[in-house]
Design an enzyme around this catalytic site. Sequence first.
Site, short mmCIF file in Angstrom:
data_model
loop_
_atom_site.label_atom_id
_atom_site.label_comp_id
_atom_site.label_asym_id
_atom_site.label_seq_id
_atom_site.Cartn_x
_atom_site.Cartn_y
_atom_site.Cartn_z
N ASP A 280 0.90 2.42 3.74
CA ASP A 280 -0.04 3.50 3.36
C ASP A 280 0.73 4.68 3.46
OD1 ASP A 280 -2.01 4.93 2.60
OD2 ASP A 280 -3.10 5.13 4.60
N HIS B 100 -5.30 -0.97 6.27
CA HIS B 100 -4.85 -0.19 7.43
C HIS B 100 -5.94 -0.21 8.39
CE1 HIS B 100 -7.36 2.38 4.67
NE2 HIS B 100 -6.52 2.96 4.06
N HIS C 156 0.75 -1.26 0.14
CA HIS C 156 -0.02 0.15 0.06
C HIS C 156 0.77 1.37 -0.07
CE1 HIS C 156 -3.98 1.96 1.88
NE2 HIS C 156 -3.21 2.84 1.09
N ARG D 208 2.36 9.31 -6.24
CA ARG D 208 1.61 10.52 -6.59
C ARG D 208 2.26 10.70 -8.24
NH1 ARG D 208 -1.44 10.62 -2.50
NH2 ARG D 208 -0.64 11.24 -0.37
N HIS E 166 1.32 5.40 -1.98
CA HIS E 166 1.05 6.34 -2.74
C HIS E 166 2.13 7.10 -3.11
CE1 HIS E 166 -3.43 6.18 -1.17
NE2 HIS E 166 -2.63 5.50 -0.06
N HIS F 23 2.51 14.19 1.60
CA HIS F 23 2.33 15.67 1.39
C HIS F 23 3.46 16.60 1.68
CE1 HIS F 23 -1.76 14.27 0.51
NE2 HIS F 23 -1.77 13.52 1.72
N HIS G 163 -10.39 0.31 1.41
CA HIS G 163 -10.50 1.24 2.39
C HIS G 163 -11.78 1.45 3.00
CE1 HIS G 163 -8.84 5.62 3.72
NE2 HIS G 163 -10.23 5.44 4.09
N ASN H 106 -5.10 6.64 -6.64
CA ASN H 106 -5.54 7.99 -6.32
C ASN H 106 -4.56 8.98 -6.93
OD1 ASN H 106 -3.96 7.48 -4.27
ND2 ASN H 106 -5.23 8.73 -2.64
C1 NCD Z 1 -4.07 8.88 1.49
C2 NCD Z 1 -3.37 9.84 0.55
O1 NCD Z 1 -3.21 11.11 0.74
O2 NCD Z 1 -3.42 9.52 -0.60
N1 NCD Z 1 -4.17 9.57 2.55
C3 NCD Z 1 -4.49 8.98 3.81
O3 NCD Z 1 -4.85 9.64 5.02
N2 NCD Z 1 -4.32 7.69 4.31
C4 NCD Z 1 -5.51 8.42 0.89
C5 NCD Z 1 -5.80 7.19 1.68
O4 NCD Z 1 -5.20 5.84 1.47
O5 NCD Z 1 -6.93 7.20 2.49
ZN ZN Z 2 -3.94 4.84 1.37
#
Ligand code: NCD
Ligand code: ZN
Length: 420
Positions: free
Chosen positions: A303, A231, A59, A63, A61, A307, A178, A93
């Site tokens: 996860d 998660h 898992h 970006r 992200h 940011h 999720h 996402n």
């Molecule tokens: C994730 C994200 O920023 O892409 N944020 C999070 O709080 N985990 C999206 C997600 O997995 O919920």
């Molecule tokens: Zn996630």
Amino acid sequence: MYDTVFKAATTVVEGRVVVRDVGVRRGVIEKIGAITDAAAALEVPCEGRLLMPGAIDLHAHLREPGGTRKEDIASGTAAAVSAGITTLLEMPNTNPPTITRAALAEKVAIAKRTGHCNIRFFMALTARNLDELEQAMDDPGFAGIKVYLGSTTGSILLTEFDPLTRALDRIPALFAFHAELESVLLDHRDRVPDPQAGDHHRLRPPEAVVEGTRLVLGHAATRGRRLHICHLSAAGELARLADATTGSRVTCEVTPHHLWFTHKDTAVKGNRLKVNPPVQGPEDRKALREALKNGLIQAVATDHAPHTVQEKDRPYAKAPSGVPGLDVMAPCVLRLVQSGEIPLPRAFQVLCENPASIAGLSTKGRVEEGRDADLALWDLDATWTVQGKDLGSRCGWSPFEGETLAARPLGVWVGGERRV
Ligand code: NCD
Ligand code: ZN
């Protein structure tokens, strides 16, 4: 002749801690046993060191495309490798979201050009993309189908359940949920006047994931499908999983931040611990650690949701949810080994073996003859106090700064090639 021989490494074979030589040829573990000195092009002395399979993160992200100021496939896979992760399943996402074969193909192409480790990509289920998903299934870059039952950062919320039922009937892929349920989130959205980061867990209460978990268990039972919940964050979810007669048909993961922190930490760290689902109370954290130990939770996953500092420094309501995790996942789990909370073979299971089997990666996840030589060498006696400057993720910060974890790996090999 082997390309690389790891001499006298401590490792785990068939659930037991052993000391062995490990011979690698053409990217594959060819022999585990005593290997004579002359038989290697390159020898890595491993006395007193731990040789573990590369961790598999179910898992992350990364970006790209659309959010590369936070991370991209190059920086994310490099951060992963330097922290002992050699395979990633990436989340959909992004911008554009991975909901078409074309979007999947774009990510696969970028990873081929710039990636530093193995990577596959989840696609998200929408009300309209069943045909796309069905046709993408055989693509070697396809990881599975992500289903968002509640809204979150950049999410592709599934607003009707009919497509889910049809997708489960038609597509024999890995489904990852999720599980925060949108109806519960909406019900709590306005309950706290002028909410701050320390209230995040009240706006997204455990009930949201408990209800979502109930829904997933129901589908696993009626559709006869093995499903995966992302998660885990609440003791109530674990209770549901433990009670379910279909329990064996549902696997789940826990993140480093849910194992480490509670909402009391969010009150101090602010938006840097604002994450969905939120970290909950001390009793939830305790239950998650216990479940990691006893097997009710099968895998640890990051996860990883980076940011920028600027985004996180906005007021609570405007700051995005998500925390980075690639840098700390394996060091967190090995820290639990160092402190005696989990035995070493269990760390191999939750970081490597179980994620490999959940993701259907039959050539990965074990130190075993015939498996891919994705390996990491660790000094289990060493520790690391997390500092921003040490982090590989482009976002450059971590909620773990100041925490003491196991030191990061001394060497990492992907397909037999040394990368760290
Ligand atoms: C994730 C994200 O920023 O892409 N944020 C999070 O709080 N985990 C999206 C997600 O997995 O919920
Ligand atoms: Zn996630």
